[in-house]
Design an enzyme around this catalytic site. Structure first.
Site, PDB file in Angstrom:
ATOM      1  N   ARG A  58       0.818  -1.221   0.000  1.00 28.66           N
ATOM      2  CA  ARG A  58       0.000   0.000   0.000  1.00 28.66           C
ATOM      3  C   ARG A  58       0.854   1.275   0.000  1.00 28.66           C
ATOM      4  O   ARG A  58       0.376   2.325  -0.398  1.00 28.66           O
ATOM      5  CB  ARG A  58      -0.951   0.007   1.207  1.00 28.66           C
TER       6      ARG A  58
ATOM      7  N   ASP B   9     -13.113  -4.877  -3.336  1.00 30.24           N
ATOM      8  CA  ASP B   9     -13.913  -4.207  -2.315  1.00 30.24           C
ATOM      9  C   ASP B   9     -15.369  -4.208  -2.741  1.00 30.24           C
ATOM     10  O   ASP B   9     -15.669  -4.282  -3.933  1.00 30.24           O
ATOM     11  CB  ASP B   9     -13.440  -2.766  -2.097  1.00 30.24           C
TER      12      ASP B   9
HETATM   13  O1  1CP Z   1      -6.380   1.579   3.115  1.00 28.77           O
HETATM   14  C1  1CP Z   1      -6.499   0.413   2.746  1.00 28.77           C
HETATM   15  O2  1CP Z   1      -5.566  -0.329   2.473  1.00 28.77           O
HETATM   16  C2  1CP Z   1      -7.891  -0.095   2.584  1.00 28.77           C
HETATM   17  C3  1CP Z   1      -8.277  -1.121   3.560  1.00 28.77           C
HETATM   18  C4  1CP Z   1      -9.274  -2.052   2.887  1.00 28.77           C
HETATM   19  C5  1CP Z   1      -9.052  -3.375   2.495  1.00 28.77           C
HETATM   20  C6  1CP Z   1      -7.816  -4.186   2.702  1.00 28.77           C
HETATM   21  C7  1CP Z   1     -10.564  -1.695   2.459  1.00 28.77           C
HETATM   22  C8  1CP Z   1     -11.191  -0.383   2.609  1.00 28.77           C
HETATM   23  N1  1CP Z   1     -11.130  -2.799   1.800  1.00 28.77           N
HETATM   24  C9  1CP Z   1     -10.253  -3.843   1.822  1.00 28.77           C
HETATM   25  C10 1CP Z   1     -10.417  -5.161   1.171  1.00 28.77           C
HETATM   26  C11 1CP Z   1     -11.696  -5.845   1.263  1.00 28.77           C
HETATM   27  N2  1CP Z   1     -12.907  -5.269   1.578  1.00 28.77           N
HETATM   28  C12 1CP Z   1     -11.932  -7.205   0.982  1.00 28.77           C
HETATM   29  C13 1CP Z   1     -10.903  -8.186   0.401  1.00 28.77           C
HETATM   30  C14 1CP Z   1      -9.888  -8.642   1.353  1.00 28.77           C
HETATM   31  C15 1CP Z   1     -10.236  -9.797   2.233  1.00 28.77           C
HETATM   32  O3  1CP Z   1     -11.363  -9.965   2.693  1.00 28.77           O
HETATM   33  O4  1CP Z   1      -9.317 -10.582   2.488  1.00 28.77           O
HETATM   34  C16 1CP Z   1     -13.275  -7.466   1.251  1.00 28.77           C
HETATM   35  C17 1CP Z   1     -13.996  -8.803   1.176  1.00 28.77           C
HETATM   36  C18 1CP Z   1     -13.865  -6.244   1.588  1.00 28.77           C
HETATM   37  C19 1CP Z   1     -15.294  -6.094   1.850  1.00 28.77           C
HETATM   38  C20 1CP Z   1     -15.789  -4.817   2.412  1.00 28.77           C
HETATM   39  N3  1CP Z   1     -15.398  -3.544   2.127  1.00 28.77           N
HETATM   40  C21 1CP Z   1     -16.884  -4.762   3.289  1.00 28.77           C
HETATM   41  C22 1CP Z   1     -17.662  -5.961   3.740  1.00 28.77           C
HETATM   42  C23 1CP Z   1     -16.986  -6.647   4.888  1.00 28.77           C
HETATM   43  C24 1CP Z   1     -17.075  -5.934   6.187  1.00 28.77           C
HETATM   44  O5  1CP Z   1     -16.006  -5.696   6.757  1.00 28.77           O
HETATM   45  O6  1CP Z   1     -18.195  -5.651   6.642  1.00 28.77           O
HETATM   46  C25 1CP Z   1     -17.114  -3.412   3.601  1.00 28.77           C
HETATM   47  C26 1CP Z   1     -18.171  -2.854   4.527  1.00 28.77           C
HETATM   48  C27 1CP Z   1     -16.189  -2.649   2.855  1.00 28.77           C
HETATM   49  C28 1CP Z   1     -16.090  -1.175   2.807  1.00 28.77           C
HETATM   50  C29 1CP Z   1     -14.753  -0.739   3.225  1.00 28.77           C
HETATM   51  N4  1CP Z   1     -13.658  -0.817   2.430  1.00 28.77           N
HETATM   52  C30 1CP Z   1     -12.558  -0.406   3.123  1.00 28.77           C
HETATM   53  C31 1CP Z   1     -12.973  -0.052   4.439  1.00 28.77           C
HETATM   54  C32 1CP Z   1     -12.076   0.481   5.511  1.00 28.77           C
HETATM   55  C33 1CP Z   1     -14.343  -0.294   4.503  1.00 28.77           C
HETATM   56  C34 1CP Z   1     -15.218  -0.120   5.723  1.00 28.77           C
HETATM   57  C35 1CP Z   1     -15.525   1.307   5.945  1.00 28.77           C
HETATM   58  C36 1CP Z   1     -16.540   1.519   7.017  1.00 28.77           C
HETATM   59  O7  1CP Z   1     -16.199   1.373   8.188  1.00 28.77           O
HETATM   60  O8  1CP Z   1     -17.660   1.823   6.675  1.00 28.77           O
END
Ligand code: 1CP
Length: 378
Positions: A46, A84
């Protein structure tokens, strides 16, 4: 199909067998968000690359997807494609940025229903807009070399609608809720439009090589039972039904995770998903009693236990595996995604404990069955 080279044969199908309700020699295990910020190798990636650049570059997405599989060699029973849930709002035409340390940000969220006509594409061709995910899936399937199955995923319509209106994370979801209460008709229109993209996207992911699918309704629990029934459940049901119909013989197991919707797990167990993923507010006993063996249960240790030290991790993981039983209709996981500041050693201990206890439980179950057989014969 994005590739015609056959995929390497699968060497570990434990999770697929658990999904189908077949007996397993131990509980399979994977962890939501297993490829991500708690891994130093991901954080290093990253520094070099923007989040969505990683998602959009199949070589990088493949590399990051494999990071936990390589680090915890032999301990994870599935991989999940690095992407994502917010790639769907992007495909619909919205701008989403990932702000380091803060999370997703929509510079122009939907404010009033009339914004849909201005901001959202009428038709989304997933083979064009989301081809990069399909390419990443195909490349990852080859790179995995059959070590474990690959999971594809989408965000569920209500959760995506909430992000598109709130413009990012929110404590109350009051803007998205204003829509469902003040503009129910337009809210249903938006949910339907998102659902259409979810269906096409999931079908495409399977054609590209995904072997299981998960639908994340991360904000399900923000809706009360009545509103969940109207604004979430029908779309979750449509997704399962339409994806299976479109895939026919190619259909793969599907999992639904509605975080916080404890009141809905009975309903979720009868709408076409093979797996219902649970957050940590359920006991294994109540979840099993409510779902009556109709589905495979997945989950559900509180991710924060991973901050509690070795003793707490071993105790909670043991209670979980013994509670759900490791050999039938169970996939071990956390009750939500792993948090970014969890030590990598804590994850390793969790995985090792699930393996050890799962094998112990299976051996005890076998011994009990044999003792029972002897009693019957005798
Ligand atoms: O800055 C960074 O590097 C971003 C961090 C990050 C990562 C590693 C985000 C931002 N998304 C992800 C990858 C991701 N997101 C995956 C693939 C990796 C894995 O699971 O091994 C998956 C399946 C998701 C799914 C996701 N994105 C969800 C559903 C799961 C959950 O946690 O409820 C949600 C709500 C998101 C939105 C999202 N994307 C990223 C963040 C920090 C968030 C949540 C934001 C919030 O709090 O509303």
């Amino acid at each position: 199909m994005t590739d015609t080279i056959p995929f390497p044969p699968l060497k570990n199908d434990l999770i697929l067998r658990a999904a189908r309700g077949e007996k397993t020699e131990r509980a399979p295990v994977w962890v939501m968000r297993q490829a991500g910020r708690y891994l130093p190798e991901f954080r290093a990636e990253r520094v070099e690359n923007d989040f969505f650049k990683i998602c959009r570059t199949p070589e990088l997405a493949t590399k990051v997807t494999l990071q936990p599989i390589d680090r915890y060699d032999g301990l994870l029973d599935a991989s999940i494609i690095f992407s994502d849930i917010l790639v769907i709002p992007q495909a619909l035409g919205m701008t989403v940025e990932m702000v380091p340390g803060k999370g997703p940000h929509f510079p122009n969220p939907l404010v009033v229903p009339a914004d849909m006509a201005v901001q959202l594409k009428e038709k989304v061709d997933v083979n064009k807009e989301l081809k990069y995910v399909f390419d990443a899936i195909t490349m990852t399937r080859h790179a995995l070399d059959g070590r474990v199955p690959l999971i594809g995923f989408v965000g569920a319509p209500w959760t995506l609608m909430a992000y598109m209106i709130e413009g990012g994370g929110s404590k109350t979801l009051s803007k998205a809720k204003e829509w469902i209460f003040k503009h129910p008709k337009e809210s249903h229109e938006l949910l339907s439009r998102i659902t259409d993209v979810c269906v096409d996207f999931l079908v495409g992911q399977v054609h590209a090589g995904a072997q299981m699918l998960q639908v994340f309704e991360s904000w399900g629990g923000e809706l009360g039972p009545h509103d969940f029934e109207h604004f979430s459940l029908p779309y979750l049901a449509q997704i399962a039904k339409r994806v299976k119909t479109e895939l026919g013989e190619k259909a793969v197991p599907m999992c639904v995770f509605a975080k916080g919707s404890w009141y809905a797990i009975e309903r979720l167990s009868v709408i076409g998903y093979e797996i219902v993923s649970l957050d940590w507010t359920h006991t294994p006993e109540s979840a099993k009693a409510i779902t009556q063996g109709r589905v495979t249960l997945q989950g559900n240790m509180d991710p924060n236990v991973l901050y509690g030290g070795d003793e707490a991790i071993v105790a909670a993981a043991t209670r979980m595996v013994r509670g759900f039983g490791s050999t039938r209709r169970y996939i071990a996981n956390l009750g939500h995604g792993i948090l970014p500041t969890v030590p990598v050693e804590a994850m390793e201990l969790f995985l090792k404990t699930v393996h050890r206890v799962g094998l112990e439980f299976a051996a005890e179950e076998k011994a009990a069955e044999m003792a029972n057989d002897i009693k019957i014969i005798g």
